[in-house]
Write a protein that holds these residues in place. Structure first.
Motif, PDB file in Angstrom:
ATOM      1  N   LYS A 121       0.845  -1.188   0.000  1.00 24.53           N
ATOM      2  CA  LYS A 121       0.000   0.000   0.000  1.00 24.53           C
ATOM      3  C   LYS A 121       0.884   1.243   0.000  1.00 24.53           C
ATOM      4  CE  LYS A 121      -3.873  -2.366   0.478  1.00 24.53           C
ATOM      5  NZ  LYS A 121      -4.969  -2.343  -0.507  1.00 24.53           N
TER       6      LYS A 121
ATOM      7  N   TRP B 198       0.747  -5.879   3.389  1.00 24.03           N
ATOM      8  CA  TRP B 198      -0.260  -6.789   3.940  1.00 24.03           C
ATOM      9  C   TRP B 198       0.262  -8.200   3.749  1.00 24.03           C
ATOM     10  CZ3 TRP B 198      -6.030  -5.113   3.148  1.00 24.03           C
ATOM     11  CH2 TRP B 198      -6.189  -3.792   3.606  1.00 24.03           C
TER      12      TRP B 198
ATOM     13  N   HIS C 292      -9.368  -9.822   2.471  1.00 22.68           N
ATOM     14  CA  HIS C 292     -10.247  -8.660   2.581  1.00 22.68           C
ATOM     15  C   HIS C 292     -10.426  -8.064   1.187  1.00 22.68           C
ATOM     16  CE1 HIS C 292     -11.649  -4.622   3.748  1.00 22.68           C
ATOM     17  NE2 HIS C 292     -12.022  -5.182   4.896  1.00 22.68           N
TER      18      HIS C 292
ATOM     19  N   ASP D  64     -10.131  -5.170   0.203  1.00 20.11           N
ATOM     20  CA  ASP D  64      -9.130  -4.139  -0.061  1.00 20.11           C
ATOM     21  C   ASP D  64      -7.721  -4.686  -0.194  1.00 20.11           C
ATOM     22  OD1 ASP D  64     -11.156  -2.283   0.019  1.00 20.11           O
ATOM     23  OD2 ASP D  64     -10.837  -1.769   2.119  1.00 20.11           O
TER      24      ASP D  64
ATOM     25  N   LYS E 197       0.036  -7.150   9.050  1.00 19.76           N
ATOM     26  CA  LYS E 197       0.730  -6.145   8.231  1.00 19.76           C
ATOM     27  C   LYS E 197       2.114  -5.853   8.797  1.00 19.76           C
ATOM     28  CE  LYS E 197      -3.477  -3.286   7.680  1.00 19.76           C
ATOM     29  NZ  LYS E 197      -4.007  -1.922   7.952  1.00 19.76           N
TER      30      LYS E 197
ATOM     31  N   HIS F 251     -10.898   3.305  15.686  1.00 24.28           N
ATOM     32  CA  HIS F 251     -11.609   2.243  14.982  1.00 24.28           C
ATOM     33  C   HIS F 251     -12.871   1.858  15.760  1.00 24.28           C
ATOM     34  CE1 HIS F 251      -8.025   1.967  12.622  1.00 24.28           C
ATOM     35  NE2 HIS F 251      -7.304   1.494  13.633  1.00 24.28           N
TER      36      HIS F 251
ATOM     37  N   LYS G  96     -12.431  -3.225  14.498  1.00 26.81           N
ATOM     38  CA  LYS G  96     -10.974  -3.323  14.374  1.00 26.81           C
ATOM     39  C   LYS G  96     -10.305  -3.142  15.729  1.00 26.81           C
ATOM     40  CE  LYS G  96      -7.189  -1.562  11.491  1.00 26.81           C
ATOM     41  NZ  LYS G  96      -6.831  -0.556  10.475  1.00 26.81           N
TER      42      LYS G  96
ATOM     43  N   SER H 161     -10.327  -6.124   8.886  1.00 32.43           N
ATOM     44  CA  SER H 161     -11.151  -4.932   8.728  1.00 32.43           C
ATOM     45  C   SER H 161     -10.292  -3.834   8.143  1.00 32.43           C
ATOM     46  CB  SER H 161     -11.708  -4.484  10.082  1.00 32.43           C
ATOM     47  OG  SER H 161     -12.368  -3.244   9.992  1.00 32.43           O
ATOM     48  N   ASN H 162     -10.927  -2.910   7.435  1.00 30.54           N
ATOM     49  CA  ASN H 162     -10.196  -1.748   6.927  1.00 30.54           C
ATOM     50  C   ASN H 162     -10.966  -0.470   7.233  1.00 30.54           C
ATOM     51  OD1 ASN H 162      -7.874  -0.710   5.713  1.00 30.54           O
ATOM     52  ND2 ASN H 162      -8.816  -0.615   3.692  1.00 30.54           N
TER      53      ASN H 162
ATOM     54  N   THR I 232     -11.328   2.811   9.319  1.00 30.58           N
ATOM     55  CA  THR I 232     -10.594   3.782  10.119  1.00 30.58           C
ATOM     56  C   THR I 232     -11.321   5.119  10.053  1.00 30.58           C
ATOM     57  OG1 THR I 232      -8.440   2.747   9.770  1.00 30.58           O
ATOM     58  CG2 THR I 232      -8.439   5.086  10.319  1.00 30.58           C
TER      59      THR I 232
END
Length: 356
Positions: free
Chosen positions: A12, A37, A42, A44, A86, A99, A114, A189-190, A192
């Motif tokens: 990313k 990652w 996920h 994303d 990550k 989160h 999260k 989860s993503n 934020t």
């Protein structure tokens, strides 16, 4: 037959990244790299197998085919794979953020909540994190600070160095400071909610969006006096190995392994194990299979494997979805530790849900 699985990293390029993950063996693409990652299922970011007969398969397709043979009964409550692992290069400061928990995230975002933890791999002298709010800051205090653009006055800062670990439950305001490289283990989860971004602009000259309204609904304003640091609790030590529990909650347990020689492990056919190698190198053996592991690599041990061996001179972070009563309290109390001592030394066990 399943075997220990390795995956291609998913990189990313967020604006605060750098080139520092190369220190941990990563072959980086051009430009800024903020996150790798390592193990993800996920929308994303999707892990793709890079070893053995299943090379090229996505983790999602593997779980669709093999299900509980990979995730085990303790990981099966979550659709797909329950965790996201990550490596993060905070070459610049991350936004101040929070989160949501599962209930809020599912209702408002269609995603998991999260909860996460950080293990500091490297940090410049004087490196700091935002870890909650200053003691005594109320919701009305914070709302006023937001209006007056002085959020930084409300933040609690802690100094960190390599080897430190931090539990970040849903609802806790936090941010990674600049000059820090860390491993993050979190729910899959993503979601934020940014609260403050230092008035930075992206590559197109735009301010990144904030999410104040949602953030105010999920911030835990009772967490100003949250404890830090924790010691962790060592439960095995010999000339060849030391094992320590760092963080435990219902979503994940993270343990630190320092190995010089051999160690046998067991999934009990109930849970997967995932290992991040943070130093050294070695191999993971299962029946006639041998999978190498070196600094910066992550290996997933499917639940169906049962007994396997780790050999080498290496330091690992191990994570899995625990049965807290059996895997944490039961195991450690059998070794003579008192329940209060366990809660005092392992991060995450004494966290109370917000009562805003």
């Amino acid at each position: 037959m399943l075997y220990p699985l390795k995956f291609h990293p998913v990189y990313k390029d967020y604006i605060w990244g750098g080139r520092n993950l190369s220190k941990f063996g990563k072959q980086l693409p051009e430009g800024k790299v903020a996150e790798s990652w390592e193990l993800a299922c996920h929308p994303d970011g999707m892990s793709v197998v890079r070893n053995g007969i299943y090379e090229g398969r996505t983790l999602k397709s593997m779980i669709e085919e093999f299900g509980g043979d990979i995730v085990g009964e303790l990981g099966a409550e979550s659709a797909g794979f329950p965790l996201l692992i990550k490596l993060i290069d905070a070459n610049d400061r991350l936004s101040v953020q929070v989160h949501p928990d599962d209930e809020f995230a599912k209702a408002h975002e269609g995603d998991n909540g999260k909860n996460e933890m950080w293990y500091i791999l490297d940090a410049k002298p004087g490196a700091k994190l935002v870890y909650g709010l200053k003691k005594g800051i109320t919701k009305s205090d914070f709302e006023k600070a937001v209006r007056e653009n002085r959020i930084e006055d409300c933040l609690n800062y802690i100094n960190v160095k390599a080897g430190d670990f931090i539990n970040i439950p849903a609802g806790l305001i936090h941010a990674i400071g600049d000059g820090i490289i860390l491993a993050e283990i979190q729910q899959s989860s993503n979601v934020t909610y940014r609260v403050y971004d230092y008035n930075r602009r992206d590559a197109h000259g735009n301010l990144r969006p904030l999410h104040i309204e949602k953030a105010m609904q999920v911030i835990n304003f009772n967490a100003g006096d949250i404890k830090y640091p924790y010691e962790g609790l060592e439960y095995k030590r010999s000339d060849n190995v030391s094992l320590k529990v760092l963080v435990a909650n219902k979503h994940f347990c993270v343990e630190l392994y320092k190995i010089s020689g051999n160690i046998t492990q067991e999934t009990n056919f109930r849970k997967f194990h995932a290992y991040i190698c943070i130093a050294g190198s070695g191999e993971i053996g299962y029946q006639n299979e041998r999978v190498s592991i070196g600094q910066g690599e992550t290996v997933l041990i499917p639940a169906c494997i049962g007994e396997y061996r780790i050999k080498g001179k290496l330091t690992l972070l191990k994570t899995y979805v625990p049965d807290l009563d059996a895997d944490i309290y039961g195991k450690l109390m059998e070794m003579g530790y008192k329940k209060e001592e366990i809660k005092e030394k392992i991060a995450g066990l004494d966290w109370q849900k917000p009562n805003n």
